[in-house]
Structures are given as structure tokens and as C-alpha cells.
Scaffold this motif. Sequence first.
Motif, PDB file in Angstrom:
ATOM      1  N   GLU A  79       0.809  -1.233   0.000  1.00  0.00           N
ATOM      2  CA  GLU A  79       0.000   0.000   0.000  1.00  0.00           C
ATOM      3  C   GLU A  79       0.836   1.274   0.000  1.00  0.00           C
ATOM      4  O   GLU A  79       0.308   2.364  -0.150  1.00  0.00           O
ATOM      5  N   ALA A  80       2.150   1.139   0.164  1.00  0.00           N
ATOM      6  CA  ALA A  80       2.975   2.346   0.255  1.00  0.00           C
ATOM      7  C   ALA A  80       4.449   1.994   0.132  1.00  0.00           C
ATOM      8  O   ALA A  80       4.856   0.844   0.318  1.00  0.00           O
ATOM      9  N   TYR A  82       7.869   2.853   2.049  1.00  0.00           N
ATOM     10  CA  TYR A  82       8.363   3.382   3.320  1.00  0.00           C
ATOM     11  C   TYR A  82       9.809   3.830   3.149  1.00  0.00           C
ATOM     12  O   TYR A  82      10.639   3.120   2.557  1.00  0.00           O
ATOM     13  N   ARG A  95       6.164   7.756   4.734  1.00  0.00           N
ATOM     14  CA  ARG A  95       5.292   6.821   4.018  1.00  0.00           C
ATOM     15  C   ARG A  95       4.708   7.530   2.801  1.00  0.00           C
ATOM     16  O   ARG A  95       4.139   8.621   2.920  1.00  0.00           O
ATOM     17  N   ILE A  96       4.866   6.918   1.620  1.00  0.00           N
ATOM     18  CA  ILE A  96       4.321   7.471   0.385  1.00  0.00           C
ATOM     19  C   ILE A  96       3.277   6.486  -0.146  1.00  0.00           C
ATOM     20  O   ILE A  96       3.621   5.408  -0.651  1.00  0.00           O
ATOM     21  N   PRO A  97       1.996   6.782   0.001  1.00  0.00           N
ATOM     22  CA  PRO A  97       0.957   5.855  -0.439  1.00  0.00           C
ATOM     23  C   PRO A  97       1.091   5.521  -1.925  1.00  0.00           C
ATOM     24  O   PRO A  97       1.533   6.349  -2.731  1.00  0.00           O
ATOM     25  N   ALA A  98       0.715   4.302  -2.283  1.00  0.00           N
ATOM     26  CA  ALA A  98       0.763   3.876  -3.681  1.00  0.00           C
ATOM     27  C   ALA A  98      -0.076   4.824  -4.536  1.00  0.00           C
ATOM     28  O   ALA A  98      -1.189   5.211  -4.156  1.00  0.00           O
ATOM     29  N   SER A 100       0.690   7.878  -5.136  1.00  0.00           N
ATOM     30  CA  SER A 100       0.890   9.254  -4.694  1.00  0.00           C
ATOM     31  C   SER A 100       2.369   9.606  -4.770  1.00  0.00           C
ATOM     32  O   SER A 100       3.238   8.721  -4.790  1.00  0.00           O
ATOM     33  N   ALA A 103       4.878  12.500   0.524  1.00  0.00           N
ATOM     34  CA  ALA A 103       5.379  11.759   1.680  1.00  0.00           C
ATOM     35  C   ALA A 103       4.731  12.277   2.958  1.00  0.00           C
ATOM     36  O   ALA A 103       4.598  13.487   3.164  1.00  0.00           O
ATOM     37  N   GLU A 104       4.316  11.361   3.808  1.00  0.00           N
ATOM     38  CA  GLU A 104       3.750  11.710   5.112  1.00  0.00           C
ATOM     39  C   GLU A 104       4.616  11.071   6.195  1.00  0.00           C
ATOM     40  O   GLU A 104       5.146   9.972   6.023  1.00  0.00           O
ATOM     41  N   PRO A 124       0.544  -5.171   3.373  1.00  0.00           N
ATOM     42  CA  PRO A 124       0.625  -3.780   3.856  1.00  0.00           C
ATOM     43  C   PRO A 124       1.483  -3.676   5.116  1.00  0.00           C
ATOM     44  O   PRO A 124       1.662  -4.649   5.852  1.00  0.00           O
ATOM     45  N   PRO A 144      -1.002   0.087   8.773  1.00  0.00           N
ATOM     46  CA  PRO A 144      -1.498   1.351   8.204  1.00  0.00           C
ATOM     47  C   PRO A 144      -3.012   1.504   8.277  1.00  0.00           C
ATOM     48  O   PRO A 144      -3.524   2.617   8.221  1.00  0.00           O
TER      49      PRO A 144
END
Length: 346
Positions: A79-80, A82, A95-98, A100, A103-104, A124, A144
Motif C-alpha cells: 500500500e505504500a 516506506y 510513508r508514500i501511499p501507492a 501518490s 510523503a507523510e 501492507p 497502516p
Amino acid sequence: MTPAADVANPKAVWRSLVDRSDDITGMGVRGDEIFLLSHKDAPTFKVLEMKAGGPLSAARTLVAAQPDRVIEKIAAASEALYVLARRGAYSQLLRIPAGSNQAEQVILPFEGHIDEAFADSRQPGITLVLSSWVVQPTTFRYDPSVQKFAALDIGHRGDMDAAAFKVSDLESKASDGVMVPLSLIQPKGAEGAQITLIEAYGSYGISNLADFSTRRAAAMRERVTYGIGHVRGGGEKSEAWRLGGKDANKHHTWEDLIACSEDLIARGITTKDKLFIIGGSAGGITMGRAMTEVPTCLRASSTWCRRPTRSAPSSRRMDRRTSRSLARSNTSGGSRTCTRWTRSST
């Protein structure tokens, strides 16, 4: 690389994706997405993204380099992506969601350093090992879906009580005006001048990170105040920091340690009669030169080096007997090299 359909074909044509000159040090794969950790024109590293089958020249920057942040590793989950980064001695998890490119930051269970991390592109989340100056290594699993970490209770963590210590992140001003990071661990409630041990290394870009150390813990259990000087020559503040203590700039390494030592005295945390320095291998250069530059500022120094055999006992461990010897050291006098701590051989 070769098409998946041709993998079992002994006549498949394989094409190189990267070579050494591309400055790629890490990779993650999710489906047809390839993520690359690169230091090409990026001393603190950046993350690239490309599609399988395409040329490296088509890769785009997913996470740009920042001068005060070092990217250490990437791990692709379903899902992301890391991204394990570091500011100074402390880790950050991004974390960068798939789908997107934003980065969060994922808030870690406590402030420290991530020693290991694992992700599966079919599942995930991420599993990581986190420790700090005062918290022993703990394995966590990040979910997540609920945005929470859970400790997996793998292995034995020991009985170190993090609440018994106070951790401070200080800065000491070197002789050329550069501010040198200094991590300080004190027994909680300590007052007055304390027996203090400062560790430093300062070579090869090797960093003293916020990891748990049994050697440090042995001294801390005896209520010794422990400092870690992040001197130039190390990699705590990226490539420029390493070069600042290399070759003609090597003198900055021990001058930074001297600055940290004098700063703790000026702050009233210790005195010259209660201040000790310790380092090993190339850190012995740092110790020796600091000792000869300001012999009246330090109580004693200790150095160690590894034995050149596989069967050698751990030479970097300070056992409790040594720590108690340090804690009892309360005699007056000038500086000296304390050979009873030295574990070295030719």
C-alpha cells in the motif's frame, strides 16, 4: 532485467538496469514499479521511481534530497513505499501511499534510531527494530489500516529502565564557530558535578546514532553521566560533516571533542577531575590528540581496538567491573591515560 515471461528461458536476453557509476545503493520493487535509493548528485540521498522495462534515464525523483536529512533505506509494501530517513542521530519514517508522490511522516513509538526494517510488496505495513540511548531494541509492526505500531515481543529486552534517565540534545561551539551536536544521558535527578564519560569517533563517515549500547548501559547503570560527541569526520550531518574531519581537516575531530568537554564543564555538569573520554579504533586518534592538546581539562582517556582474529572476545564492551572502577574513580591529580580500561593488542 528481462521480461517475466522469459525468466525460465536459458536464452533470455538480460539487460543491466544499473551499474556502479549510477550511484544506486538500494532498491524496492512493487509490481512493475521500481524504487531506487540514489546518491547521484545527492550526498544525503534521494529516492527515484521508474517503470520496469524502462531505462534509468526515465526515472523521476520521488523524494528529493535535503541537506539536513539523510535517507538510509527504502522498503516497498503493497500500500505504500516506506522511507527510512535520519536527522542527526534520530530516525524518521516516511510513508508514500501507492499512486501518490506525497510523503507523510509516521510518528515512531519513541525517539530513537531504526536499526532494521522489513516490508513485503504483497502485504501492507512495515516491521522494524527501534531502539534509543535508553530503550533496548524492540521489534514493532506498523499497521497502516489503524495507523498504529504494535510491539511484537520478540526476544528478551532486559530490564533497563528508560524512566531513570534524562536525555538532552545539546550543541557545543567549536573553536571555529561550528556547532557540534552532543547527546547527553544523565541519571534522573542528578545534581552538581557528575562523573562524566564522553565517547567520540569521527572517521570514515561512521555515525554515533541513537541506538542502545550495552557498553554505554554498563556505565549508565552505575550512575555515570554519558555523553556522545557527534564530532566532524562522522556522518551524523551528511557528507559535508564527514569531509569536515578528514585529511587536512582532521584536527576538527579532536577539537570538536575538546569543545564538547569544555562545554559540559562550563555548564556545571562535570569538572575536569570528573571528566573522562573514550573511543576506539580510529577514535583513538580523537582521544589521544584531545588528551595531548588539553591535558589539564580531562581526568583520563581510554581507547580500544579489535583483535585481528575471529575468535577474539568483544573488545568494545565495557563490563560492569570496569564501569564500577570508573564510578569509584574520585582521586585528585592530573590527567592520565587509564590503561586498565584499554583493551588493545597488536
